[in-house]
Design an enzyme around this catalytic site. Sequence first.
Site, mmCIF file in Angstrom:
data_model
loop_
_atom_site.group_PDB
_atom_site.id
_atom_site.type_symbol
_atom_site.label_atom_id
_atom_site.label_comp_id
_atom_site.label_asym_id
_atom_site.label_seq_id
_atom_site.Cartn_x
_atom_site.Cartn_y
_atom_site.Cartn_z
ATOM 1 N N ARG A 230 23.768 -9.753 16.427
ATOM 2 C CA ARG A 230 24.766 -10.173 15.453
ATOM 3 C C ARG A 230 26.140 -10.257 16.100
ATOM 4 O O ARG A 230 26.509 -9.397 16.928
ATOM 5 C CB ARG A 230 24.853 -9.160 14.292
ATOM 6 C CG ARG A 230 23.835 -9.416 13.207
ATOM 7 C CD ARG A 230 24.137 -10.727 12.479
ATOM 8 N NE ARG A 230 23.112 -11.104 11.529
ATOM 9 C CZ ARG A 230 22.038 -11.861 11.800
ATOM 10 N NH1 ARG A 230 21.827 -12.324 13.014
ATOM 11 N NH2 ARG A 230 21.192 -12.186 10.847
ATOM 12 N N GLU A 259 31.088 -17.660 12.748
ATOM 13 C CA GLU A 259 30.188 -18.795 13.031
ATOM 14 C C GLU A 259 30.427 -19.893 12.011
ATOM 15 O O GLU A 259 30.582 -19.574 10.826
ATOM 16 C CB GLU A 259 28.725 -18.331 12.988
ATOM 17 C CG GLU A 259 28.393 -17.382 14.118
ATOM 18 C CD GLU A 259 26.928 -16.917 14.111
ATOM 19 O OE1 GLU A 259 26.105 -17.520 13.391
ATOM 20 O OE2 GLU A 259 26.626 -15.956 14.823
ATOM 21 N N HIS A 278 23.488 -19.717 17.664
ATOM 22 C CA HIS A 278 22.619 -18.904 16.790
ATOM 23 C C HIS A 278 21.212 -19.521 16.710
ATOM 24 O O HIS A 278 20.741 -19.903 15.637
ATOM 25 C CB HIS A 278 23.238 -18.774 15.389
ATOM 26 C CG HIS A 278 22.742 -17.547 14.655
ATOM 27 N ND1 HIS A 278 23.541 -16.804 13.824
ATOM 28 C CD2 HIS A 278 21.529 -16.936 14.638
ATOM 29 C CE1 HIS A 278 22.844 -15.804 13.313
ATOM 30 N NE2 HIS A 278 21.616 -15.868 13.797
#
Length: 526
Positions: A230, A259, A278
């Site tokens: 994360r 993000e 990601h």
Amino acid sequence: MSKVLVSDPIDQAGIDILTQVATVDVKTGLTPAELIEIIGEYDALMIRSGTRVTQEIIEAGTGLKIIGRAGVGVDNVDVPAATRRGIVVVNSPEGNTIAAAEHALAMMLSLSRHIPDANASVKSGEWDRKTFVGAEVYKKTLGVVGLGKIGSHVATVARAMGMKLLAYDPFISTERAEQLGCQLVEIDLLMQQADYITLHIPKTPETTHLINAKSLAKMKPTARIINCARGGIIDEAALAVAIKEGQIKGAALDVFESEPLGESDLRSLGKEIILTPHLGASTTEAQVNVAIDVAEQIRDVLLGLPARSAVNIPGFGPDVLEELKPYMQLAETLGNLVGQLAGGRVESLTVRLQGELASNKSQPLVVASLKGLLYQALRERVNYVNASIEAKERGIRVIETRDASARDYAGSLHLEATGTLGTHSVTGALLGDKEIHLTDVDGFPINVPPTKYMLFTLHRDMPGIIGKLGSLLGSFNVNIASMQVGRKIVRGDAVMALSIDDPLPDGILAEIVKVSGIRDAYTVTL
Ligand SMILES: NC(=O)c1ccc[n+]([C@@H]2O[C@H](COP(=O)([O-])OP(=O)(O)OC[C@H]3O[C@@H](n4cnc5c(N)ncnc54)[C@H](O)[C@@H]3O)[C@@H](O)[C@H]2O)c1
Ligand SMILES: O=C(O)CC[C@@H](O)C(=O)O
């Protein structure tokens, strides 16, 4: 028909499952304001990591029963807000484990061999072999931070590649770490000794900036760090400085503090850093797995069945649910019954798991008992998600006990509640593994299946009482479906449990307690 909103791209396999029970709208790329405007129409919301489900969105989702996160991390969902509103939040704890682990391993090897930059160089027409001399991972030390599902798989593969393994995870036993070939150490030692460090922990207040300027300074100048867990676990600004100043050799990041990644010093670094958008869970296999896993749970919850991976119903894992499922309805029924016997304002509830049930996890049965207990007050608003919170807010003291020696039934559940009408207790068991039977009321043995409308009396065991009560009920046109008396000694106190076809008319309880020998009467609707 129920309505489901899918607000992030989800594999069609999941959509196909949802359409079995609901109308499905796929609307990706909504702004928070757009989502707030439409969420009120939906019974379920299915997301990936792109949608932030804030408290505002949850409050606007007045019809929401479930939020399904097609993935592991639920840090993009305000879970406490959902819990307060009784909305179940589910995820797919294992659907993308392998994908994320393989991405971390790919990052480690790519960093060691400069694959992305070497590839870009060849594609741009160069043939530069000197710049891209790499390092082997064989016999190097890998520090795994977080030895859960993904961390364990990374460790297993890295071990097979001949790496030495250190691990930091305060919640994992030494035995489990040893099974995986890892030496469990403190984080400082891991930071100092590892050649590669890979993070596989959730983002929590404790893990936010766990890797910061101070900890980066402990790393070897030849060491590299990988974060496919994360964003925000690493302090990105401190990392950029550490790489620029040569304090560490490099990093590979799949996740970022914010993000999509915006303006960032990280972008200006060279082959020492690899950045991916990601992609940890982005394999065809993982996307099918998580979509099916979460869509099935949404379907089940919309059909009134329990979800197997609810993150906000503690203790409700799939194995536990499977084992306890038949007893959950028993617990709810007994909770509802004892709550009505004890009167509206209940102060305390004791839940005793008896016989074989005593060796089971008690939490789901306690939650189910509370759900039943609060049903009269909250009706459909109480569910497995919010029952404990609602009980706590009402100041209900909950006591859990076990009695493995109780041998009258294979397993039975005993609830005792104290409320405005005093302290009352009920015990119940399952006959033939599914038929609920009341086996005891206020300490008096009986054996009756609970029915929708019931009347209980506490009376003296003496001739004539049953006849008098029957005549009185008859005069009010109340039809008795079944009746049973439970007593401990002949002509002592006794309990009568009557199933009646209709609710008792107003005023009849006052008449019942006037019958000589009847001390108390309680009516119950289940
Ligand atoms: N990049 C991606 O696309 C992607 C994909 C899947 C999962 N993830 C993320 O990967 C992480 C790990 O997932 P998982 O499925 O292995 O989870 P997991 O729950 O199986 O394992 C997490 C481990 O972290 C440990 N842990 C918790 N707090 C810790 C702390 N303060 N210090 C050290 N260890 C701690 C736990 O004991 C547990 O063993 C999660 O953050 C998840 O969201 C990312
Ligand atoms: O939805 C995604 O692609 C990311 C999922 C991943 O971060 C997870 O926590 O499962």
